[in-house]
Design an enzyme around this catalytic site. Structure first.
Site, PDB file in Angstrom:
ATOM      1  N   GLY A  19       0.723  -1.231  -0.151  1.00  0.00           N
ATOM      2  CA  GLY A  19      -0.143  -0.076  -0.037  1.00  0.00           C
ATOM      3  C   GLY A  19       0.672   1.307  -0.009  1.00  0.00           C
ATOM      4  O   GLY A  19       0.272   2.125   0.650  1.00  0.00           O
ATOM      5  N   SER A  20       1.977   1.013  -0.460  1.00  0.00           N
ATOM      6  CA  SER A  20       2.710   2.662  -0.660  1.00  0.00           C
ATOM      7  C   SER A  20       2.203   3.288  -1.304  1.00  0.00           C
ATOM      8  O   SER A  20       2.271   4.620  -1.295  1.00  0.00           O
ATOM      9  CB  SER A  20       4.269   2.407  -0.919  1.00  0.00           C
ATOM     10  OG  SER A  20       4.178   1.935  -2.020  1.00  0.00           O
ATOM     11  N   ASN A  21       1.651   3.073  -2.641  1.00  0.00           N
ATOM     12  CA  ASN A  21       0.882   4.137  -3.443  1.00  0.00           C
ATOM     13  C   ASN A  21      -0.362   4.513  -2.759  1.00  0.00           C
ATOM     14  O   ASN A  21      -0.585   5.709  -2.949  1.00  0.00           O
ATOM     15  CB  ASN A  21       0.638   3.468  -4.891  1.00  0.00           C
ATOM     16  CG  ASN A  21       1.815   3.256  -5.939  1.00  0.00           C
ATOM     17  OD1 ASN A  21       2.165   4.338  -6.127  1.00  0.00           O
ATOM     18  ND2 ASN A  21       2.426   1.779  -5.867  1.00  0.00           N
ATOM     19  N   ARG A  72     -15.531 -15.111  -9.748  1.00  0.00           N
ATOM     20  CA  ARG A  72     -15.162 -13.550 -10.059  1.00  0.00           C
ATOM     21  C   ARG A  72     -16.202 -12.760 -10.180  1.00  0.00           C
ATOM     22  O   ARG A  72     -15.993 -11.442  -9.606  1.00  0.00           O
ATOM     23  CB  ARG A  72     -13.992 -13.615 -11.190  1.00  0.00           C
ATOM     24  CG  ARG A  72     -12.754 -14.354 -10.844  1.00  0.00           C
ATOM     25  CD  ARG A  72     -12.088 -14.464 -12.131  1.00  0.00           C
ATOM     26  NE  ARG A  72     -11.597 -13.153 -12.564  1.00  0.00           N
ATOM     27  CZ  ARG A  72     -11.454 -12.872 -13.930  1.00  0.00           C
ATOM     28  NH1 ARG A  72     -11.978 -13.979 -14.667  1.00  0.00           N
ATOM     29  NH2 ARG A  72     -11.165 -11.938 -14.321  1.00  0.00           N
ATOM     30  N   MET A  97      -4.220  -7.455  -6.784  1.00  0.00           N
ATOM     31  CA  MET A  97      -3.655  -8.578  -7.598  1.00  0.00           C
ATOM     32  C   MET A  97      -4.569  -9.481  -8.069  1.00  0.00           C
ATOM     33  O   MET A  97      -4.301 -10.584  -8.246  1.00  0.00           O
ATOM     34  CB  MET A  97      -2.512  -9.533  -6.501  1.00  0.00           C
ATOM     35  CG  MET A  97      -1.231  -8.630  -5.986  1.00  0.00           C
ATOM     36  SD  MET A  97      -0.490  -7.903  -7.319  1.00  0.00           S
ATOM     37  CE  MET A  97       0.461  -9.433  -7.815  1.00  0.00           C
ATOM     38  N   ASN A 114      -4.907   2.722 -12.999  1.00  0.00           N
ATOM     39  CA  ASN A 114      -4.002   1.633 -12.292  1.00  0.00           C
ATOM     40  C   ASN A 114      -2.559   2.249 -12.362  1.00  0.00           C
ATOM     41  O   ASN A 114      -2.208   3.093 -13.692  1.00  0.00           O
ATOM     42  CB  ASN A 114      -3.971   0.207 -13.134  1.00  0.00           C
ATOM     43  CG  ASN A 114      -3.086  -0.661 -12.617  1.00  0.00           C
ATOM     44  OD1 ASN A 114      -2.994  -0.898 -11.344  1.00  0.00           O
ATOM     45  ND2 ASN A 114      -2.389  -1.399 -13.717  1.00  0.00           N
ATOM     46  N   HIS A 116       1.560   0.903 -12.920  1.00  0.00           N
ATOM     47  CA  HIS A 116       2.220  -0.277 -13.359  1.00  0.00           C
ATOM     48  C   HIS A 116       3.651   0.216 -13.436  1.00  0.00           C
ATOM     49  O   HIS A 116       4.124   1.188 -13.964  1.00  0.00           O
ATOM     50  CB  HIS A 116       1.796  -0.659 -14.736  1.00  0.00           C
ATOM     51  CG  HIS A 116       2.533  -1.844 -15.130  1.00  0.00           C
ATOM     52  ND1 HIS A 116       2.106  -3.231 -14.554  1.00  0.00           N
ATOM     53  CD2 HIS A 116       3.479  -2.251 -16.006  1.00  0.00           C
ATOM     54  CE1 HIS A 116       2.870  -4.147 -14.963  1.00  0.00           C
ATOM     55  NE2 HIS A 116       3.765  -3.358 -15.811  1.00  0.00           N
ATOM     56  N   GLY A 150      -8.102  -5.688 -21.051  1.00  0.00           N
ATOM     57  CA  GLY A 150      -6.757  -6.002 -21.177  1.00  0.00           C
ATOM     58  C   GLY A 150      -6.012  -6.170 -19.594  1.00  0.00           C
ATOM     59  O   GLY A 150      -6.629  -5.497 -18.913  1.00  0.00           O
TER      60      GLY A 150
HETATM   61  C1  GRF Z   1       3.436  -1.260  -7.442  1.00  0.00           C
HETATM   62  O1  GRF Z   1       4.884  -1.551  -7.955  1.00  0.00           O
HETATM   63  C2  GRF Z   1       2.481  -0.869  -8.639  1.00  0.00           C
HETATM   64  O2  GRF Z   1       3.071  -0.466  -9.671  1.00  0.00           O
HETATM   65  C3  GRF Z   1       2.185  -2.481  -8.791  1.00  0.00           C
HETATM   66  O3  GRF Z   1       2.417  -3.213  -7.652  1.00  0.00           O
HETATM   67  C4  GRF Z   1       3.119  -2.507  -6.776  1.00  0.00           C
HETATM   68  C5  GRF Z   1       2.320  -2.127  -5.475  1.00  0.00           C
HETATM   69  O4  GRF Z   1       3.156  -1.600  -4.497  1.00  0.00           O
HETATM   70  N1  GRF Z   1       0.953  -2.470  -9.650  1.00  0.00           N
HETATM   71  P1  GRF Z   1       2.440  -0.901  -3.035  1.00  0.00           P
HETATM   72  O5  GRF Z   1       1.429  -1.797  -2.631  1.00  0.00           O
HETATM   73  O6  GRF Z   1       1.626   0.359  -3.662  1.00  0.00           O
HETATM   74  O7  GRF Z   1       3.270  -0.440  -2.157  1.00  0.00           O
END
Ligand code: GRF
Length: 207
Positions: A19-21, A72, A97, A114, A116, A150
């Site tokens: 969860g750093s983002n 799902r 995920m 999202n 990436h 996709g």
């Molecule tokens: C990040 O590298 C993001 O780009 C990818 O998964 C990772 C998630 O990191 N989709 P965090 O949980 O936000 O720390």
């Protein structure tokens, strides 16, 4: 533009892990002039650090256990219910995920972002940083994109590059990319919340 607090776009964040983002988004949303707020965090994993980060900030945090749902489609229907009940206007995937069903993606078309850890369209899918190192690229980076049906294929909003160093490890490169993710994601959300993004076909125009 400075949005009035009542007009802030409600963001729902889906996250499976660290969860750093999410933290970068929460930190941005703590600023009074930021035009979005985090209304809800949902995780498919009970132990996700993301849930704890949300709770620390007083944001509703929900564990939706995939095992409680038959398939799902049923799981994604629950996600939809949670997001709609929270009045969410923008869904942000942040290390989530699970691949979302086409029905979910269609319901939120143009309102799901999202992040990436590669310069898409290079290295979609898992372990993008490892893929980049194994390929021998000299430049890597991060992408924030709208989500389509996709995997990591949707229209690109923002990208930032980082150098790949000769002695890089996957961890070192990932950390360098992550710093850019934390900068790009709140910025992309801000642009969305201010109504500055228009999607036409594959292209996103930023006003
Ligand atoms: C990040 O590298 C993001 O780009 C990818 O998964 C990772 C998630 O990191 N989709 P965090 O949980 O936000 O720390």
């Amino acid at each position: 533009m400075t949005a009035a607090p009542g007009a802030r776009v409600a963001v729902g964040v889906l996250a499976s892990g660290r969860g750093s983002n999410l933290q970068a988004i929460l930190d941005a949303a703590a600023r009074p002039d930021y035009p979005a707020r985090v209304a809800l965090v949902v995780s498919d994993r009970e132990q996700a650090q993301a849930l704890e980060r949300a709770r620390v900030c007083g944001v509703p945090a929900v564990w939706a256990n995939p095992k409680d749902f038959g398939d799902r489609t049923a799981y994604d229907a629950e996600l939809r219910r949670l997001l709609e009940d929270a009045g969410v206007g923008l869904v942000c995937l942040a290390g989530f995920m699970r691949i979302l069903t086409p029905g979910f993606v269609r319901a939120w078309a143009g309102r799901i972002l999202n992040v990436h850890p590669s310069l898409l369209p290079a290295f979609p899918g898992l372990h993008a940083q490892r893929q980049a190192l194994e390929h021998g690229v000299r430049v890597a980076g991060a992408t924030v994109h709208f989500v389509d049906e996709g995997v990591d294929t949707g229209p690109i909003v923002l990208q930032a590059s980082v150098p790949v160093r000769p002695d890089d490890t996957e961890d070192a490169l990932s950390a360098r990319i992550l710093a850019e993710e934390h900068r790009l994601y709140p910025e992309a959300i801000r642009l969305f919340a201010e109504g500055k993004l228009t999607i036409s076909g594959r292209k996103v125009t930023i006003r």
